[in-house]
Scaffold this motif. Structure first.
Motif, PDB file in Angstrom:
ATOM      1  N   VAL A 266      37.096 -54.757 -47.783  1.00  0.00           N
ATOM      2  CA  VAL A 266      36.614 -53.585 -47.046  1.00  0.00           C
ATOM      3  C   VAL A 266      37.084 -53.649 -45.595  1.00  0.00           C
ATOM      4  CG1 VAL A 266      34.570 -52.261 -46.357  1.00  0.00           C
ATOM      5  CG2 VAL A 266      34.540 -53.596 -48.496  1.00  0.00           C
ATOM      6  N   PHE A 267      37.629 -52.538 -45.134  1.00  0.00           N
ATOM      7  CA  PHE A 267      37.866 -52.359 -43.709  1.00  0.00           C
ATOM      8  C   PHE A 267      37.221 -51.051 -43.271  1.00  0.00           C
ATOM      9  CE2 PHE A 267      41.364 -55.409 -44.466  1.00  0.00           C
ATOM     10  CZ  PHE A 267      41.114 -56.291 -43.420  1.00  0.00           C
ATOM     11  N   GLY A 268      37.139 -50.874 -41.960  1.00  0.00           N
ATOM     12  CA  GLY A 268      36.488 -49.693 -41.422  1.00  0.00           C
ATOM     13  C   GLY A 268      37.437 -48.521 -41.295  1.00  0.00           C
ATOM     14  N   GLY A 276      43.417 -48.864 -34.656  1.00  0.00           N
ATOM     15  CA  GLY A 276      43.143 -50.287 -34.483  1.00  0.00           C
ATOM     16  C   GLY A 276      41.660 -50.540 -34.343  1.00  0.00           C
ATOM     17  N   SER A 277      41.289 -51.817 -34.373  1.00  0.00           N
ATOM     18  CA  SER A 277      39.888 -52.211 -34.282  1.00  0.00           C
ATOM     19  C   SER A 277      39.394 -52.135 -32.840  1.00  0.00           C
ATOM     20  CB  SER A 277      39.721 -53.640 -34.795  1.00  0.00           C
ATOM     21  OG  SER A 277      38.438 -54.146 -34.494  1.00  0.00           O
ATOM     22  N   HIS A 278      38.158 -51.661 -32.662  1.00  0.00           N
ATOM     23  CA  HIS A 278      37.594 -51.632 -31.310  1.00  0.00           C
ATOM     24  C   HIS A 278      37.270 -53.036 -30.807  1.00  0.00           C
ATOM     25  CE1 HIS A 278      33.903 -51.874 -33.735  1.00  0.00           C
ATOM     26  NE2 HIS A 278      33.292 -52.311 -32.653  1.00  0.00           N
ATOM     27  N   THR A 279      37.261 -54.026 -31.725  1.00  0.00           N
ATOM     28  CA  THR A 279      37.003 -55.408 -31.324  1.00  0.00           C
ATOM     29  C   THR A 279      38.295 -56.175 -31.047  1.00  0.00           C
ATOM     30  OG1 THR A 279      37.031 -56.222 -33.613  1.00  0.00           O
ATOM     31  CG2 THR A 279      34.913 -55.459 -32.731  1.00  0.00           C
ATOM     32  N   GLY A 280      39.449 -55.549 -31.361  1.00  0.00           N
ATOM     33  CA  GLY A 280      40.720 -56.239 -31.178  1.00  0.00           C
ATOM     34  C   GLY A 280      41.105 -57.110 -32.353  1.00  0.00           C
ATOM     35  N   TRP A 281      40.383 -56.992 -33.476  1.00  0.00           N
ATOM     36  CA  TRP A 281      40.693 -57.800 -34.652  1.00  0.00           C
ATOM     37  C   TRP A 281      41.725 -57.093 -35.528  1.00  0.00           C
ATOM     38  CZ3 TRP A 281      35.076 -59.719 -36.163  1.00  0.00           C
ATOM     39  CH2 TRP A 281      34.688 -60.700 -35.239  1.00  0.00           C
ATOM     40  N   LYS A 283      44.132 -54.920 -37.725  1.00  0.00           N
ATOM     41  CA  LYS A 283      44.476 -53.501 -37.770  1.00  0.00           C
ATOM     42  C   LYS A 283      44.478 -53.061 -39.226  1.00  0.00           C
ATOM     43  CE  LYS A 283      47.818 -50.155 -36.010  1.00  0.00           C
ATOM     44  NZ  LYS A 283      49.062 -49.962 -35.253  1.00  0.00           N
ATOM     45  N   ALA A 284      43.563 -52.172 -39.571  1.00  0.00           N
ATOM     46  CA  ALA A 284      43.355 -51.815 -40.977  1.00  0.00           C
ATOM     47  C   ALA A 284      44.585 -51.183 -41.610  1.00  0.00           C
ATOM     48  CB  ALA A 284      42.156 -50.876 -41.089  1.00  0.00           C
ATOM     49  N   SER A 285      45.294 -50.317 -40.873  1.00  0.00           N
ATOM     50  CA  SER A 285      46.454 -49.658 -41.477  1.00  0.00           C
ATOM     51  C   SER A 285      47.529 -50.665 -41.860  1.00  0.00           C
ATOM     52  CB  SER A 285      47.020 -48.602 -40.529  1.00  0.00           C
ATOM     53  OG  SER A 285      47.404 -49.179 -39.298  1.00  0.00           O
ATOM     54  N   GLU A 286      47.673 -51.742 -41.087  1.00  0.00           N
ATOM     55  CA  GLU A 286      48.637 -52.781 -41.456  1.00  0.00           C
ATOM     56  C   GLU A 286      48.193 -53.504 -42.721  1.00  0.00           C
ATOM     57  OE1 GLU A 286      49.254 -55.421 -38.214  1.00  0.00           O
ATOM     58  OE2 GLU A 286      50.273 -53.926 -36.953  1.00  0.00           O
ATOM     59  N   LEU A 307      39.030 -38.437 -42.418  1.00  0.00           N
ATOM     60  CA  LEU A 307      40.127 -38.437 -41.453  1.00  0.00           C
ATOM     61  C   LEU A 307      41.099 -39.586 -41.711  1.00  0.00           C
ATOM     62  CD1 LEU A 307      38.082 -37.697 -38.200  1.00  0.00           C
ATOM     63  CD2 LEU A 307      39.594 -36.102 -39.413  1.00  0.00           C
ATOM     64  N   ALA A 308      40.563 -40.747 -42.092  1.00  0.00           N
ATOM     65  CA  ALA A 308      41.422 -41.909 -42.329  1.00  0.00           C
ATOM     66  C   ALA A 308      42.360 -41.676 -43.501  1.00  0.00           C
ATOM     67  CB  ALA A 308      40.567 -43.149 -42.565  1.00  0.00           C
ATOM     68  N   ALA A 309      41.841 -41.109 -44.587  1.00  0.00           N
ATOM     69  CA  ALA A 309      42.688 -40.870 -45.758  1.00  0.00           C
ATOM     70  C   ALA A 309      43.871 -39.987 -45.393  1.00  0.00           C
ATOM     71  CB  ALA A 309      41.861 -40.242 -46.880  1.00  0.00           C
ATOM     72  N   TYR A 310      43.612 -38.937 -44.657  1.00  0.00           N
ATOM     73  CA  TYR A 310      44.694 -38.021 -44.299  1.00  0.00           C
ATOM     74  C   TYR A 310      45.609 -38.602 -43.229  1.00  0.00           C
ATOM     75  CZ  TYR A 310      43.409 -34.253 -47.403  1.00  0.00           C
ATOM     76  OH  TYR A 310      43.191 -33.493 -48.531  1.00  0.00           O
ATOM     77  N   ARG A 311      45.084 -39.467 -42.371  1.00  0.00           N
ATOM     78  CA  ARG A 311      45.981 -40.114 -41.406  1.00  0.00           C
ATOM     79  C   ARG A 311      46.956 -41.052 -42.130  1.00  0.00           C
ATOM     80  NH1 ARG A 311      45.591 -42.694 -35.379  1.00  0.00           N
ATOM     81  NH2 ARG A 311      47.713 -43.483 -35.462  1.00  0.00           N
ATOM     82  N   LEU A 312      46.468 -41.754 -43.148  1.00  0.00           N
ATOM     83  CA  LEU A 312      47.362 -42.631 -43.907  1.00  0.00           C
ATOM     84  C   LEU A 312      48.491 -41.844 -44.543  1.00  0.00           C
ATOM     85  CD1 LEU A 312      44.673 -44.918 -45.575  1.00  0.00           C
ATOM     86  CD2 LEU A 312      46.345 -45.634 -43.860  1.00  0.00           C
ATOM     87  N   VAL A 313      48.188 -40.614 -44.974  1.00  0.00           N
ATOM     88  CA  VAL A 313      49.230 -39.744 -45.532  1.00  0.00           C
ATOM     89  C   VAL A 313      50.183 -39.288 -44.437  1.00  0.00           C
ATOM     90  CG1 VAL A 313      49.665 -37.582 -46.755  1.00  0.00           C
ATOM     91  CG2 VAL A 313      47.688 -38.997 -47.387  1.00  0.00           C
ATOM     92  N   ALA A 314      49.622 -38.842 -43.311  1.00  0.00           N
ATOM     93  CA  ALA A 314      50.458 -38.352 -42.209  1.00  0.00           C
ATOM     94  C   ALA A 314      51.364 -39.440 -41.663  1.00  0.00           C
ATOM     95  CB  ALA A 314      49.569 -37.791 -41.098  1.00  0.00           C
TER      96      ALA A 314
END
Length: 394
Positions: A266-268, A276-281, A283-286, A307-314
């Motif tokens: 699971v990622f956020g 990217g992560s707000h904690t600096g950990w 990067k979910a897309s990677e 929004l995330a699903a469609y950003r991954l497509v874009a």
């Protein structure tokens, strides 16, 4: 329950988007690619017709309970408002992730108990299928027996092991972070510092407590998560106790260990949306591009999964069917919910209609949850056989 007929849209059927129709009856998808009408007809022309979002970790409801530090609102009011927010963003199954900590205040035992009782009481009134995800702070030894009882009674739907003690201790030397924690707990600064010192001294007793709670969850058949795994060794140790979901592993090495062991990862979704992560950990897309993520969760922001699903497509990281799996079929599978996450005959009728004409700004037009139309923004898309009869009666 009124039958619903959806036609004209691009339906996510298996791995493809297909122009077809859906018939909904008695809360289930009864037929695909049929013709005709029902009590309610929905015109999905130009829209994507997608399985409802399954959110296995969301704590944005906390902002409805305490919108400002020290400002509390009734939990039933917070849950009803959170339900509206979740559904309007396409979330039809929501696991409220409640932290049961050693802290007083927002994340106290009393608040967790009250939240659980309120969810159980309010479920018939809520549009989304609302469940309880208990985030257990592992240093909270005082409430272990009570939590084991809740696990045995199967009143907990997901059970996570959290350990924020090191970060809490480290934050004592950071004035802004320390003050946020102090305000959340409702204590004076000195009292909070003394509490942290007393709880931190329990470290030696924590592993045995984790083992007892994991055993209780296994016996009850409740799926478990470990939060912020820091190393492959930590992930293997949790897996060895039946904890099959790795939630927010903090580095790629640990995520690879989870993938190798067949664990859900699971990622956020906010991590994807923000780049990217707000904690600096991690990067979910990677991680997604490397096949090291099977679930995206709203975390702290209900609009994020859509929004995330469609950003991954874009961003050309995934096709829409694969991206959508991360927020629907993937989390449903991780949570053991075999009746949702796909548009197929016999599945629970959790369905959303999305206007995706603006690629980075998808908009939910309609939501059907368990066969009921619970959200609609464009009434011109709805026709009903009931309306003419009602008009005639008047």
């Amino acid at each position: 329950m009124t039958d619903i007929f959806i036609s004209g849209g691009r339906c996510l059927i298996g791995p493809d988007l297909t122009h077809t129709s859906l018939t909904i009856s008695e809360g289930l998808i009864s037929r695909l690619d049929a013709s005709g009408h029902a009590g309610l007809d929905l015109d999905a022309g130009g829209l994507a017709v997608l399985p409802g979002i399954v959110d296995i970790h969301g704590d944005a409801f906390e902002r409805q309970m305490m919108p400002r530090a020290g400002v509390d609102f009734p939990i039933d009011v917070a849950l009803i408002d959170s339900d509206r927010q979740a559904v309007s963003n396409g979330i039809t199954t929501v696991f409220h992730a409640a932290t049961w900590s050693w802290e007083p205040g927002l994340r106290s035992a009393a608040n967790a108990r009250h939240l659980l009782e309120s969810i159980e009481a309010l479920r018939p009134r809520l549009a989304a299928d609302t469940r309880f995800h208990l985030r257990h702070e592992t240093y909270n030894l005082d409430d272990e027996n009570e939590i084991r009882g809740l696990l045995a009674a199967q009143r907990i739907d997901l059970f996570a092991f959290n350990d924020h003690m090191d970060s809490t201790v480290a934050s004592l030397d950071k004035p802004h972070k320390r003050q946020r924690m102090v305000d959340r707990a409702g204590l004076s600064g000195d009292d909070f510092d003394r509490l942290v010192q007393r709880i931190a001294a329990r470290a030696d007793a924590v592993p045995a407590s984790i083992a007892r709670l994991a055993e209780a969850a296994r016996q009850a058949g409740i799926r478990m998560l470990s939060h912020d795994d820091e190393s492959p060794e930590m992930r293997r140790a949790f897996r060895g106790q039946g904890v099959g979901i790795a939630e927010f592993p903090v580095n790629e090495e640990t995520a690879r260990e989870a993938a190798a062991g067949g664990d859900a990862i699971v990622f956020g979704a906010p991590n994807v949306v923000r780049g990217g992560s707000h904690t600096g950990w991690t990067k979910a897309s990677e991680m997604i591009s490397k096949g090291l993520c099977s679930v995206l969760a709203s975390d702290y922001y209900y609009p994020a999964p859509l929004l995330a699903a469609y950003r991954l497509v874009a961003d050309r990281i995934l096709s829409l069917p694969r991206a959508w799996s991360l927020i629907s079929a993937g989390p449903a599978h991780a949570a053991g919910l075999s009746d949702r996450g796909a548009l197929a005959a016999g599945q629970r009728a959790d369905i959303i209609l999305v206007d995706d004409s603006a690629p980075m700004r998808p908009r939910v037009v309609a939501v059907i949850a368990a066969g009921r139309l619970v959200y609609l923004t464009e009434t011109n898309r709805l026709s009903t056989a009931v309306a003419p009869r009602a008009a005639a009666a008047e």
